[in-house]
Design a protein around this motif. Structure first.
Motif, PDB file in Angstrom:
ATOM      1  N   GLN A  65     -55.318  43.112 -13.951  1.00 43.39           N
ATOM      2  CA  GLN A  65     -54.376  42.947 -12.871  1.00 43.39           C
ATOM      3  C   GLN A  65     -54.934  43.584 -11.818  1.00 43.39           C
ATOM      4  O   GLN A  65     -55.047  44.913 -11.645  1.00 43.39           O
ATOM      5  CB  GLN A  65     -52.908  43.365 -13.473  1.00 43.39           C
ATOM      6  N   LEU A  66     -55.053  42.867 -10.746  1.00 44.65           N
ATOM      7  CA  LEU A  66     -55.272  43.350  -9.386  1.00 44.65           C
ATOM      8  C   LEU A  66     -54.079  43.695  -8.663  1.00 44.65           C
ATOM      9  O   LEU A  66     -53.964  44.869  -7.944  1.00 44.65           O
ATOM     10  CB  LEU A  66     -56.336  42.498  -8.670  1.00 44.65           C
ATOM     11  N   THR A  67     -53.213  42.805  -8.537  1.00 42.29           N
ATOM     12  CA  THR A  67     -51.932  42.932  -8.000  1.00 42.29           C
ATOM     13  C   THR A  67     -50.925  42.065  -8.791  1.00 42.29           C
ATOM     14  O   THR A  67     -51.298  41.402  -9.855  1.00 42.29           O
ATOM     15  CB  THR A  67     -51.877  42.285  -6.464  1.00 42.29           C
ATOM     16  N   PRO A  68     -49.531  41.861  -8.580  1.00 42.94           N
ATOM     17  CA  PRO A  68     -48.714  41.191  -9.409  1.00 42.94           C
ATOM     18  C   PRO A  68     -48.879  39.684  -9.450  1.00 42.94           C
ATOM     19  O   PRO A  68     -48.618  38.912 -10.330  1.00 42.94           O
ATOM     20  CB  PRO A  68     -47.472  41.514  -8.863  1.00 42.94           C
ATOM     21  N   ARG A  69     -49.687  39.190  -8.560  1.00 42.66           N
ATOM     22  CA  ARG A  69     -50.138  37.691  -8.470  1.00 42.66           C
ATOM     23  C   ARG A  69     -51.469  37.478  -8.511  1.00 42.66           C
ATOM     24  O   ARG A  69     -52.064  36.302  -8.366  1.00 42.66           O
ATOM     25  CB  ARG A  69     -49.484  37.318  -7.075  1.00 42.66           C
ATOM     26  N   PHE A  96     -56.415  31.408 -18.531  1.00 41.70           N
ATOM     27  CA  PHE A  96     -55.374  30.800 -17.436  1.00 41.70           C
ATOM     28  C   PHE A  96     -54.066  30.559 -17.835  1.00 41.70           C
ATOM     29  O   PHE A  96     -53.312  30.937 -17.145  1.00 41.70           O
ATOM     30  CB  PHE A  96     -56.015  29.191 -17.380  1.00 41.70           C
ATOM     31  N   ASP A  97     -53.882  30.278 -19.265  1.00 44.85           N
ATOM     32  CA  ASP A  97     -52.568  30.365 -19.884  1.00 44.85           C
ATOM     33  C   ASP A  97     -51.818  31.746 -19.542  1.00 44.85           C
ATOM     34  O   ASP A  97     -50.606  31.789 -19.256  1.00 44.85           O
ATOM     35  CB  ASP A  97     -52.557  29.851 -21.085  1.00 44.85           C
ATOM     36  N   GLY A 103     -47.272  35.229 -14.118  1.00 47.85           N
ATOM     37  CA  GLY A 103     -47.112  34.890 -12.676  1.00 47.85           C
ATOM     38  C   GLY A 103     -48.228  34.943 -11.745  1.00 47.85           C
ATOM     39  O   GLY A 103     -48.001  35.041 -10.444  1.00 47.85           O
ATOM     40  N   TYR A 104     -49.419  35.142 -12.255  1.00 47.34           N
ATOM     41  CA  TYR A 104     -50.649  35.070 -11.174  1.00 47.34           C
ATOM     42  C   TYR A 104     -50.730  33.764 -10.633  1.00 47.34           C
ATOM     43  O   TYR A 104     -50.642  32.768 -11.015  1.00 47.34           O
ATOM     44  CB  TYR A 104     -51.783  35.462 -11.871  1.00 47.34           C
ATOM     45  N   ASP A 105     -51.067  33.575  -9.338  1.00 47.19           N
ATOM     46  CA  ASP A 105     -51.339  32.548  -8.713  1.00 47.19           C
ATOM     47  C   ASP A 105     -52.949  32.368  -8.331  1.00 47.19           C
ATOM     48  O   ASP A 105     -53.246  31.352  -7.778  1.00 47.19           O
ATOM     49  CB  ASP A 105     -50.562  32.286  -7.501  1.00 47.19           C
ATOM     50  N   ARG A 106     -53.676  33.523  -8.863  1.00 52.56           N
ATOM     51  CA  ARG A 106     -55.169  33.442  -8.465  1.00 52.56           C
ATOM     52  C   ARG A 106     -55.727  34.327  -9.371  1.00 52.56           C
ATOM     53  O   ARG A 106     -55.371  35.381  -9.915  1.00 52.56           O
ATOM     54  CB  ARG A 106     -55.501  34.051  -6.902  1.00 52.56           C
TER      55      ARG A 106
END
Length: 151
Positions: A65-69, A96-97, A103-106
């Protein structure tokens, strides 16, 4: 094949990750090797999965995890004896799943720039990753290729 979270205690996983690090070090200068050893893969914010066929380890992958998204794919590796069976793609689809569930978008990744990395680059491109500039704490590096994909 089944994919499961891994606690990094099994000898087969240690051997595959040691092989991964050795090959990365043989392909790139030391300052350009961003593969993580087992201790660094145990850091908070990193989850590792392994793929198995019975007692046979097929491959591994990690998600940081880099950021929450935003997540980073780390330590994607298929056992050389198991290549060509779709294990890398299955691991990638699993990541991906998990990323979507978190909640990642990237998702982003860093990989090497030599011909040795062409199969990985082809896999990532076929899964929708596009080249990008350095992300997170990476710097521009002629030995690295950076890629990202929206989820």
């Amino acid at each position: 094949m089944h994919i499961e979270p891994d606690d990094l205690t099994r000898p087969q996983v240690h051997a595959l990750l040691a092989q991964h690090l050795a090959q990365m070090r043989s392909q790139s200068p030391a300052c350009s090797v961003h593969a993580l050893d087992i201790d660094r893969l145990r850091a908070p914010g990193i989850t590792v999965w392994t793929a198995w066929d019975g007692d046979t380890l097929l491959g591994c992958a990690a998600l940081k995890q880099l950021t929450p998204r935003h997540g980073e794919i780390k330590s994607m590796r298929t056992d050389p004896l198991q290549r060509g069976k779709g294990i890398g793609r299955a691991m990638l689809l699993h990541l991906f799943d998990v990323a979507r569930q978190r909640g990642y978008d990237r998702l982003s990744l860093e990989t090497g720039a030599t011909d040795h990395f062409l199969p990985a680059l082809q896999l990532y491109a076929s899964a929708g990753f596009q080249r990008c500039g350095p992300f997170a704490s990476y710097d521009e590096d002629p030995h690295s290729i950076f890629m990202t994909r929206l989820l």
